[in-house]
Design a protein around this motif. Structure first.
Motif, PDB file in Angstrom:
ATOM      1  N   LEU A 191      -9.004   6.118   2.536  1.00  0.00           N
ATOM      2  CA  LEU A 191      -7.566   5.841   2.526  1.00  0.00           C
ATOM      3  C   LEU A 191      -7.301   4.368   2.261  1.00  0.00           C
ATOM      4  CD1 LEU A 191      -6.321   8.001   5.549  1.00  0.00           C
ATOM      5  CD2 LEU A 191      -5.962   8.445   3.119  1.00  0.00           C
ATOM      6  N   MET A 192      -8.104   3.492   2.860  1.00  0.00           N
ATOM      7  CA  MET A 192      -7.920   2.056   2.653  1.00  0.00           C
ATOM      8  C   MET A 192      -8.225   1.655   1.214  1.00  0.00           C
ATOM      9  SD  MET A 192      -9.431   0.368   6.166  1.00  0.00           S
ATOM     10  CE  MET A 192      -9.027  -1.285   5.595  1.00  0.00           C
ATOM     11  N   LEU A 193      -9.202   2.314   0.597  1.00  0.00           N
ATOM     12  CA  LEU A 193      -9.523   2.009  -0.800  1.00  0.00           C
ATOM     13  C   LEU A 193      -8.370   2.359  -1.729  1.00  0.00           C
ATOM     14  CD1 LEU A 193     -13.256   3.165  -1.057  1.00  0.00           C
ATOM     15  CD2 LEU A 193     -12.385   0.834  -1.328  1.00  0.00           C
ATOM     16  N   ALA A 194      -7.548   3.330  -1.326  1.00  0.00           N
ATOM     17  CA  ALA A 194      -6.406   3.733  -2.154  1.00  0.00           C
ATOM     18  C   ALA A 194      -5.206   2.808  -1.966  1.00  0.00           C
ATOM     19  CB  ALA A 194      -6.004   5.165  -1.819  1.00  0.00           C
ATOM     20  N   PHE A 195      -5.297   1.890  -0.991  1.00  0.00           N
ATOM     21  CA  PHE A 195      -4.187   0.974  -0.698  1.00  0.00           C
ATOM     22  C   PHE A 195      -4.439  -0.341  -1.421  1.00  0.00           C
ATOM     23  CE2 PHE A 195      -1.352  -1.659   1.845  1.00  0.00           C
ATOM     24  CZ  PHE A 195      -0.277  -0.796   2.036  1.00  0.00           C
ATOM     25  N   PRO A 196      -3.573  -0.744  -2.360  1.00  0.00           N
ATOM     26  CA  PRO A 196      -3.811  -1.983  -3.121  1.00  0.00           C
ATOM     27  C   PRO A 196      -3.889  -3.212  -2.230  1.00  0.00           C
ATOM     28  CG  PRO A 196      -2.055  -0.657  -4.123  1.00  0.00           C
ATOM     29  CD  PRO A 196      -2.344  -0.059  -2.773  1.00  0.00           C
ATOM     30  N   ALA A 197      -4.859  -4.088  -2.527  1.00  0.00           N
ATOM     31  CA  ALA A 197      -5.055  -5.292  -1.714  1.00  0.00           C
ATOM     32  C   ALA A 197      -3.849  -6.220  -1.788  1.00  0.00           C
ATOM     33  CB  ALA A 197      -6.317  -6.020  -2.169  1.00  0.00           C
ATOM     34  N   LEU A 198      -3.271  -6.363  -2.975  1.00  0.00           N
ATOM     35  CA  LEU A 198      -2.122  -7.254  -3.119  1.00  0.00           C
ATOM     36  C   LEU A 198      -0.918  -6.743  -2.346  1.00  0.00           C
ATOM     37  CD1 LEU A 198      -2.312  -8.274  -6.895  1.00  0.00           C
ATOM     38  CD2 LEU A 198      -3.025  -9.582  -4.901  1.00  0.00           C
ATOM     39  N   LEU A 199      -0.769  -5.419  -2.300  1.00  0.00           N
ATOM     40  CA  LEU A 199       0.338  -4.850  -1.519  1.00  0.00           C
ATOM     41  C   LEU A 199       0.140  -5.127  -0.033  1.00  0.00           C
ATOM     42  CD1 LEU A 199       2.915  -3.213  -1.450  1.00  0.00           C
ATOM     43  CD2 LEU A 199       1.547  -1.120  -1.393  1.00  0.00           C
ATOM     44  N   LEU A 200      -1.106  -5.035   0.429  1.00  0.00           N
ATOM     45  CA  LEU A 200      -1.392  -5.363   1.825  1.00  0.00           C
ATOM     46  C   LEU A 200      -1.097  -6.834   2.113  1.00  0.00           C
ATOM     47  CD1 LEU A 200      -2.518  -4.349   4.535  1.00  0.00           C
ATOM     48  CD2 LEU A 200      -4.793  -5.026   3.735  1.00  0.00           C
ATOM     49  N   ALA A 201      -1.396  -7.694   1.140  1.00  0.00           N
ATOM     50  CA  ALA A 201      -1.096  -9.115   1.299  1.00  0.00           C
ATOM     51  C   ALA A 201       0.414  -9.341   1.402  1.00  0.00           C
ATOM     52  CB  ALA A 201      -1.674  -9.907   0.129  1.00  0.00           C
ATOM     53  N   LEU A 202       1.187  -8.603   0.641  1.00  0.00           N
ATOM     54  CA  LEU A 202       2.649  -8.714   0.721  1.00  0.00           C
ATOM     55  C   LEU A 202       3.150  -8.270   2.093  1.00  0.00           C
ATOM     56  CD1 LEU A 202       3.688  -7.349  -2.805  1.00  0.00           C
ATOM     57  CD2 LEU A 202       3.744  -9.713  -2.026  1.00  0.00           C
ATOM     58  N   VAL A 203       2.547  -7.220   2.630  1.00  0.00           N
ATOM     59  CA  VAL A 203       2.934  -6.746   3.963  1.00  0.00           C
ATOM     60  C   VAL A 203       2.618  -7.809   5.014  1.00  0.00           C
ATOM     61  CG1 VAL A 203       2.456  -5.024   5.746  1.00  0.00           C
ATOM     62  CG2 VAL A 203       2.651  -4.321   3.344  1.00  0.00           C
ATOM     63  N   PHE A 204       1.426  -8.391   4.924  1.00  0.00           N
ATOM     64  CA  PHE A 204       1.035  -9.446   5.866  1.00  0.00           C
ATOM     65  C   PHE A 204       1.977 -10.646   5.759  1.00  0.00           C
ATOM     66  CE2 PHE A 204      -3.514  -8.850   7.509  1.00  0.00           C
ATOM     67  CZ  PHE A 204      -3.368  -7.471   7.551  1.00  0.00           C
ATOM     68  N   ALA A 205       2.333 -10.999   4.526  1.00  0.00           N
ATOM     69  CA  ALA A 205       3.229 -12.141   4.317  1.00  0.00           C
ATOM     70  C   ALA A 205       4.607 -11.871   4.906  1.00  0.00           C
ATOM     71  CB  ALA A 205       3.338 -12.450   2.826  1.00  0.00           C
ATOM     72  N   THR A 206       5.055 -10.630   4.835  1.00  0.00           N
ATOM     73  CA  THR A 206       6.361 -10.271   5.397  1.00  0.00           C
ATOM     74  C   THR A 206       6.352 -10.360   6.914  1.00  0.00           C
ATOM     75  OG1 THR A 206       6.762  -8.770   3.528  1.00  0.00           O
ATOM     76  CG2 THR A 206       8.118  -8.472   5.498  1.00  0.00           C
ATOM     77  N   ILE A 207       5.224  -9.965   7.525  1.00  0.00           N
ATOM     78  CA  ILE A 207       5.139  -9.936   8.985  1.00  0.00           C
ATOM     79  C   ILE A 207       4.872 -11.326   9.564  1.00  0.00           C
ATOM     80  CG2 ILE A 207       3.865  -8.998  10.957  1.00  0.00           C
ATOM     81  CD1 ILE A 207       3.286  -6.526   9.258  1.00  0.00           C
ATOM     82  N   TRP A 208       3.881 -12.018   9.005  1.00  0.00           N
ATOM     83  CA  TRP A 208       3.439 -13.298   9.586  1.00  0.00           C
ATOM     84  C   TRP A 208       3.821 -14.521   8.757  1.00  0.00           C
ATOM     85  CZ3 TRP A 208      -0.347  -9.191   9.807  1.00  0.00           C
ATOM     86  CH2 TRP A 208      -0.515  -8.678  11.098  1.00  0.00           C
ATOM     87  N   GLY A 209       4.499 -14.320   7.653  1.00  0.00           N
ATOM     88  CA  GLY A 209       4.887 -15.445   6.816  1.00  0.00           C
ATOM     89  C   GLY A 209       3.844 -15.729   5.749  1.00  0.00           C
ATOM     90  N   SER A 210       4.287 -16.249   4.633  1.00  0.00           N
ATOM     91  CA  SER A 210       3.378 -16.498   3.517  1.00  0.00           C
ATOM     92  C   SER A 210       2.591 -17.779   3.744  1.00  0.00           C
ATOM     93  CB  SER A 210       4.164 -16.604   2.201  1.00  0.00           C
ATOM     94  OG  SER A 210       5.118 -17.641   2.263  1.00  0.00           O
ATOM     95  N   SER A 211       1.282 -17.671   3.668  1.00  0.00           N
ATOM     96  CA  SER A 211       0.390 -18.816   3.754  1.00  0.00           C
ATOM     97  C   SER A 211      -0.936 -18.409   3.146  1.00  0.00           C
ATOM     98  CB  SER A 211       0.196 -19.278   5.200  1.00  0.00           C
ATOM     99  OG  SER A 211      -0.553 -18.327   5.930  1.00  0.00           O
ATOM    100  N   LEU A 212      -1.761 -19.390   2.845  1.00  0.00           N
ATOM    101  CA  LEU A 212      -3.056 -19.105   2.235  1.00  0.00           C
ATOM    102  C   LEU A 212      -3.949 -18.311   3.182  1.00  0.00           C
ATOM    103  CD1 LEU A 212      -4.720 -19.634  -0.337  1.00  0.00           C
ATOM    104  CD2 LEU A 212      -5.605 -21.689   0.765  1.00  0.00           C
ATOM    105  N   THR A 213      -3.945 -18.683   4.454  1.00  0.00           N
ATOM    106  CA  THR A 213      -4.785 -17.986   5.429  1.00  0.00           C
ATOM    107  C   THR A 213      -4.344 -16.542   5.616  1.00  0.00           C
ATOM    108  OG1 THR A 213      -5.215 -20.059   6.598  1.00  0.00           O
ATOM    109  CG2 THR A 213      -5.620 -18.022   7.806  1.00  0.00           C
ATOM    110  N   THR A 214      -3.045 -16.326   5.685  1.00  0.00           N
ATOM    111  CA  THR A 214      -2.528 -14.963   5.829  1.00  0.00           C
ATOM    112  C   THR A 214      -2.893 -14.104   4.629  1.00  0.00           C
ATOM    113  OG1 THR A 214      -0.663 -15.745   7.152  1.00  0.00           O
ATOM    114  CG2 THR A 214      -0.445 -13.585   6.140  1.00  0.00           C
ATOM    115  N   ALA A 215      -2.727 -14.665   3.436  1.00  0.00           N
ATOM    116  CA  ALA A 215      -3.033 -13.917   2.217  1.00  0.00           C
ATOM    117  C   ALA A 215      -4.505 -13.550   2.143  1.00  0.00           C
ATOM    118  CB  ALA A 215      -2.625 -14.734   0.992  1.00  0.00           C
TER     119      ALA A 215
END
Length: 280
Positions: free
Chosen positions: A119-143
């Motif tokens: 299931l995780m392989l079917a989830f795009p990495a960049l989309l997950l990065a966008l979700v993380f950025a929305t929750i914790w804010g955009s930063s290099l470490t978060t991405a």
């Protein structure tokens, strides 16, 4: 003596040599940038914005803000190494033991783990990065944390495949008959034999992390304005494509070389460490 020298020379493939040279050059530039760069990365030459190579002492020219491109490229190599270490480190530290566990057990919880991995392989990495950025804010470490989490399934599947093969060997069967615990078998027999697969996967995942950082920085979700990054250089100077395209060529070329270097290094390591390819 001559035959031995020829045999040794054949072991070092051109792919491994070229990839290792490119990666070593990036590491060297990153180390040097800690102590010296031609100009400060925050210095802006207001008299020469978007200047061509060689103008006013700027070897590769300046960007649209008048900052020295060569200095930004040197400092950006540090960011490139950092994002790879963070993302790949997360994926390897978590994915390797889980892959060994899935390969040794192969029933019950292990099957559930592999289905979650699918299931995780079917989830795009960049989309997950966008979700993380929305929750914790955009930063290099978060991405890069998001990219690392998204890369865990790849390590699990690769390590699991190697573990399954190791578990069928005679010495592992003998260890099990002797009553060795699973943890001891994993540490003494399985982990050393799958490290070659892990090293190759690390090299390949490093290249993926570099591309992901460049893409996220280009979207404004990676490195901040004060952090030198090849992807952010493309983002900040994208308007110069029509009148000074050379500004975009340098960071684009740096990204391409870094990805090529790590991919070649991974291919070379695979050919060298995989016994099935040793006689090729």
């Amino acid at each position: 003596m001559t035959d031995r020298k020829i045999e040794r020379g054949q072991r070092l493939s051109p792919t491994l040599l070229i990839g290792g040279t490119i990666v070593a050059a990036i590491v060297l530039v990153a180390v040097v940038s800690f102590f010296w760069t031609p100009w400060s990365t925050i210095h802006t030459d207001v008299n020469y914005p978007a200047a061509g190579p060689g103008t006013a002492g700027h070897f590769l020219g300046t960007d649209t803000r008048g900052r020295d491109i060569a200095s930004l490229l040197m400092a950006g190599s540090r960011t490139t190494l950092y994002v790879g270490i963070l993302a790949v480190g997360i994926a390897a530290v978590i994915g390797t033991p889980l892959g060994i566990l899935a390969g040794m057990v192969r029933r019950g919880p292990a099957e559930l783990l592999m289905r979650v991995t699918d299931l995780m392989l079917a989830f795009p990495a960049l989309l997950l990065a966008l979700v993380f950025a929305t929750i914790w804010g955009s930063s290099l470490t978060t991405a890069m944390t998001a990219i690392g989490v998204a890369s865990i399934p790849s390590f699990i599947r690769v390590v699991r495949s190697g573990t399954v093969v190791v578990m069928t060997t005679d010495y592992v069967q003998a260890a099990r008959v002797a009553g060795r615990r699973r943890f001891a078998i994993a540490a003494r027999h399985v982990l050393p034999n799958v490290m070659g697969l892990v090293i190759v996967q690390v090299s390949v995942s490093y290249a993926i992390a570099i591309l992901a950082e460049a893409a996220l920085s280009y979207l404004g979700l990676g490195a901040g304005p004060t952090t030198a990054s090849w992807g952010r250089m493309l983002y900040e100077n994208s308007a110069a494509l029509t009148y000074a395209p050379v500004i975009l060529i340098w960071p684009g070329l740096a990204i391409a070389l870094a990805v090529l270097g790590f991919n070649l290094l991974g291919d070379g390591l695979r050919d060298r460490l995989d016994p099935r390819l040793a006689g090729r």
